[in-house]
Scaffold this motif. Structure first.
Motif, mmCIF file in Angstrom:
data_model
loop_
_atom_site.group_PDB
_atom_site.id
_atom_site.type_symbol
_atom_site.label_atom_id
_atom_site.label_comp_id
_atom_site.label_asym_id
_atom_site.label_seq_id
_atom_site.Cartn_x
_atom_site.Cartn_y
_atom_site.Cartn_z
ATOM 1 N N THR A 222 0.817 -1.212 0.000
ATOM 2 C CA THR A 222 0.000 0.000 0.000
ATOM 3 C C THR A 222 0.853 1.265 0.000
ATOM 4 N N GLY A 223 2.098 1.146 0.435
ATOM 5 C CA GLY A 223 2.995 2.300 0.438
ATOM 6 C C GLY A 223 3.176 2.947 1.792
ATOM 7 N N VAL A 224 2.825 2.221 2.877
ATOM 8 C CA VAL A 224 2.978 2.755 4.228
ATOM 9 C C VAL A 224 4.459 2.946 4.539
ATOM 10 N N HIS A 225 4.797 4.016 5.270
ATOM 11 C CA HIS A 225 6.198 4.345 5.534
ATOM 12 C C HIS A 225 6.748 3.609 6.751
ATOM 13 N N SER A 226 5.926 3.381 7.779
ATOM 14 C CA SER A 226 6.390 2.671 8.970
ATOM 15 C C SER A 226 5.199 2.036 9.678
ATOM 16 N N VAL A 227 5.481 1.021 10.483
ATOM 17 C CA VAL A 227 4.432 0.356 11.246
ATOM 18 C C VAL A 227 4.924 0.135 12.673
ATOM 19 N N THR A 228 4.004 0.212 13.607
ATOM 20 C CA THR A 228 4.283 -0.159 14.993
ATOM 21 C C THR A 228 3.902 -1.621 15.162
ATOM 22 N N THR A 229 4.800 -2.422 15.734
ATOM 23 C CA THR A 229 4.596 -3.865 15.748
ATOM 24 C C THR A 229 4.994 -4.502 17.075
ATOM 25 N N ASP A 230 4.318 -5.595 17.405
ATOM 26 C CA ASP A 230 4.697 -6.423 18.554
ATOM 27 C C ASP A 230 5.755 -7.447 18.171
ATOM 28 N N ALA A 231 6.001 -7.622 16.862
ATOM 29 C CA ALA A 231 6.882 -8.695 16.398
ATOM 30 C C ALA A 231 7.955 -8.178 15.444
ATOM 31 N N PRO A 232 8.817 -7.266 15.884
ATOM 32 C CA PRO A 232 9.881 -6.792 14.978
ATOM 33 C C PRO A 232 10.832 -7.919 14.579
ATOM 34 N N GLN A 233 11.018 -8.898 15.490
ATOM 35 C CA GLN A 233 11.922 -10.014 15.190
ATOM 36 C C GLN A 233 11.376 -10.893 14.068
ATOM 37 N N LEU A 234 10.072 -10.882 13.854
ATOM 38 C CA LEU A 234 9.456 -11.679 12.795
ATOM 39 C C LEU A 234 9.380 -10.906 11.484
ATOM 40 N N LEU A 235 8.893 -9.683 11.544
ATOM 41 C CA LEU A 235 8.688 -8.895 10.323
ATOM 42 C C LEU A 235 10.008 -8.483 9.682
ATOM 43 N N ASN A 236 11.052 -8.361 10.470
ATOM 44 C CA ASN A 236 12.337 -7.946 9.924
ATOM 45 C C ASN A 236 12.971 -9.023 9.041
ATOM 46 N N THR A 237 12.440 -10.238 9.103
ATOM 47 C CA THR A 237 12.984 -11.334 8.285
ATOM 48 C C THR A 237 12.376 -11.362 6.882
#
Length: 589
Positions: free
Chosen positions: A485-500
């Protein structure tokens, strides 16, 4: 050679026209569906008969309804996994004790769906074998219970948590292309039993009704992609960079939320920023706490048992430092991830204390991370109720080494005054306001709930140099949708998962999707056409052969009767001639 081929074709034709009954298989199906194990009376649907009586037809209709409602609810609740933690704490706030209710609800929904799915498969197999449906009364009760559960659960969640329907609609933007393929495969697999019973029915009305429903459903599925929109169907080279990750209260899956350990874990996981919640203690020390009270994330019931309902802001910093803010994480295991910690990490997590804003900002300064926080105004009677903003700014400017440009300032109160005090703060809005108002307030970033995700909205704000941060996104599919969608940043509970994730899941080009869509529809149409054509030919040939057999049997009997009559006549004539000769001999003597 030609005679061999002709014999082989006649043999194949004979096999196709033969009715096979897989008796052990049918016995198993009847036993599971109708609970008739000991005495199985054959209940084959004869040509011209319906597959069931009115009662069984109503039961089958309820089974179909229960199946689709259970499927919808299971899909809905499965896609809501991103917000399970919020749901569990919502229940905690109402009941007063913590339990993973979201997982329990998921298990129950999966159990009911599995049950009705097995019954549906049994019914389809019985129909494919030409058997009549006779559902056992216990299964009828089970179907009603499943139906009631799906209806009640959907109604309750719609009333208490209606925003999750937005999550469901967002999920279709990712899964719809693949759900379309699954739906076409499902309706194609039903072609065999539908065709078998349609061409064996005598009632034209019933035959037309079933055929109309089936074909309407089929062609609607064929044409669904015409109205489908997915931001994950993009031309090559148009995908933007991955959204930056902001750790929601740190990395709450790896450590107790809003503790120093949690933020350190978020930094280790590759987060670009850190998010938290700030409250002012009674003696003016800003500290990190999300809840209004200390019940959920500390051992206040042990240290201050008579003050469990007291607002967190009414405690002094010395009292707050005496509390344990980590043991609850190990006992409650809110994300089901505490078991993955090693012995040393578990010990460290269990000994975490309440973290101050100053320590949090120092960590962000040392690691060069952005920070964003909600700032709660103290309750009435609090010494800093009217100066909570100034006290927080003092910590940022004078008691930490963080640079002001690293702070995304979210509080909307006295924004003009705050900007005047520190113009380098990145002014951030938590509301969708008109562009003119955002620009007049010098807003550079929007912090919105992920349900506001929209390609048009993000482009509109990006055109005036306003970036967008969405919260809270922890599931890979939702993160990939935000990426497309083009979002610039997200707040997440799982940075260790999404960063992969190095590439969005389920991303495809328009040409790839059109090819998948067209091939699926064409193959489905050909297969359904062949199945219906085969059953039409087979039932007609079976009826023709049956008529010829009756005529042949009658003709053979008549011929046999005529021959026997002729033989009897000849025998009678011979007897009469012999008697006449005997009489003549007697007369001569």
């Amino acid at each position: 050679m030609a005679s061999t081929l002709s014999q082989w074709l006649r043999g194949l034709r004979a096999k196709l026209l033969r009715r096979y009954e897989h008796r052990p298989f049918v016995l198993c199906l009847v036993g599971l569906y109708g609970c008739r194990w000991r005495r199985h009376k054959r209940s084959v649907a004869q040509p011209g008969d319906c597959c069931c009586n009115k009662l069984e037809g109503a039961s089958f209709a309820l089974l179909v309804a229960a199946f689709f409602l259970a499927l919808v609810f299971l899909y809905f609740w499965g896609q809501a996994e991103n917000d399970y933690n919020d749901f569990d704490w919502f229940i905690f706030g109402n009941l007063g004790f913590w339990f993973p209710w979201s997982v329990v609800l998921l298990v129950i929904a999966a159990g009911f769906f599995s049950y009705v799915t097995v019954l549906m498969l049994l019914a389809v197999c019985l129909l494919s074998e030409g058997q009549k449906l006779q559902l056992h009364w216990s299964h009828k009760i089970g179907i009603l219970v499943s139906l009631m559960f799906s209806v009640v659960a959907t109604a309750v969640l719609s009333d208490l948590w209606s925003k999750e329907w937005t999550t469901l609609l967002l999920s279709f933007q990712v899964t719809a292309p693949h759900l379309h393929v699954g739906g076409v495969l499902l309706i194609t697999s039903l072609a065999w039993p539908v065709a078998l019973h349609i061409f064996r029915m005598n009632s034209r009305v019933r035959k037309g009704l079933i055929m109309g429903v089936y074909l309407t459903t089929l062609f609607v599925l064929y044409l669904v992609p015409l109205g489908l929109y997915s931001p994950c169907i993009k031309e090559e080279g148009t995908l933007g960079p991955a959204p930056a990750l902001i750790g929601h209260r740190g990395a709450p899956m790896l450590a107790p939320e809003n503790t120093l350990m949690s933020f350190e874990k978020a930094v280790e996981a590759g987060s670009d920023g850190l998010e938290t919640d700030v409250t002012i203690s009674f003696d003016g020390v800003p500290f990190l706490m999300h809840d209004h009270t200390l019940q959920r994330t500390t051992n206040i019931h042990e240290v201050f048992p008579y003050r469990t309902d007291t607002p967190a802001a009414m405690f002094s910093w010395t009292e707050l430092e005496s509390l344990n803010a980590g043991a609850w994480f190990l006992s409650h295991d809110p994300f089901g991830t505490a078991g993955s910690l090693g012995a040393e990490e578990r010990q460290r997590a269990g000994n975490q204390s309440v973290c101050s804003l100053q320590v949090f900002l120092q960590l962000a300064a040392q690691t060069n991370k952005l920070v964003i926080f909600d700032l709660y105004r103290p309750p009435r009677g609090h010494p800093y109720r009217d100066s909570w903003l100034q006290r927080t700014l003092e910590v940022i400017l004078n008691e930490s080494s963080i640079h002001s440009s690293q702070v995304l300032w979210l509080p909307s109160d006295l924004r003009a005054l705050v900007q005047e005090i520190d113009p380098e703060l990145q002014q951030t809005s938590g509301s969708r306001l008109p562009l003119e108002e955002l620009q007049s307030n010098h807003i550079v970033k929007l912090n919105l709930h992920y349900s506001s995700m929209s390609t048009e909205l993000i482009r509109e704000y990006a055109a005036v140099n306003i970036t967008t941060n969405l919260y809270v996104i922890s599931q890979p599919w939702l993160y990939c949708l935000a990426w497309c969608t083009g979002v610039h940043s997200v707040t997440t509970d799982a940075p260790q998962l999404l960063n992969t994730l190095s590439f969005p899941l389920l991303l495809m080009s328009p040409d790839e999707y059109k090819l998948m869509w067209i091939l699926t529809d064409i193959l489905s149409f050909i297969l359904i056409f062949v199945i219906f054509g085969f059953h039409w030919w087979r039932e007609r040939r079976l009826a023709f052969c049956s008529d010829n057999r009756i005529q042949l049997d009658n003709g053979s009997y008549s011929k046999f009767k005529t021959e026997m009559s002729d033989i009897w006549s000849v025998s009678s004539s011979k007897s009469q001639m012999e008697q006449t000769a005997n009489l003549a001999t007697v007369t001569e003597h």
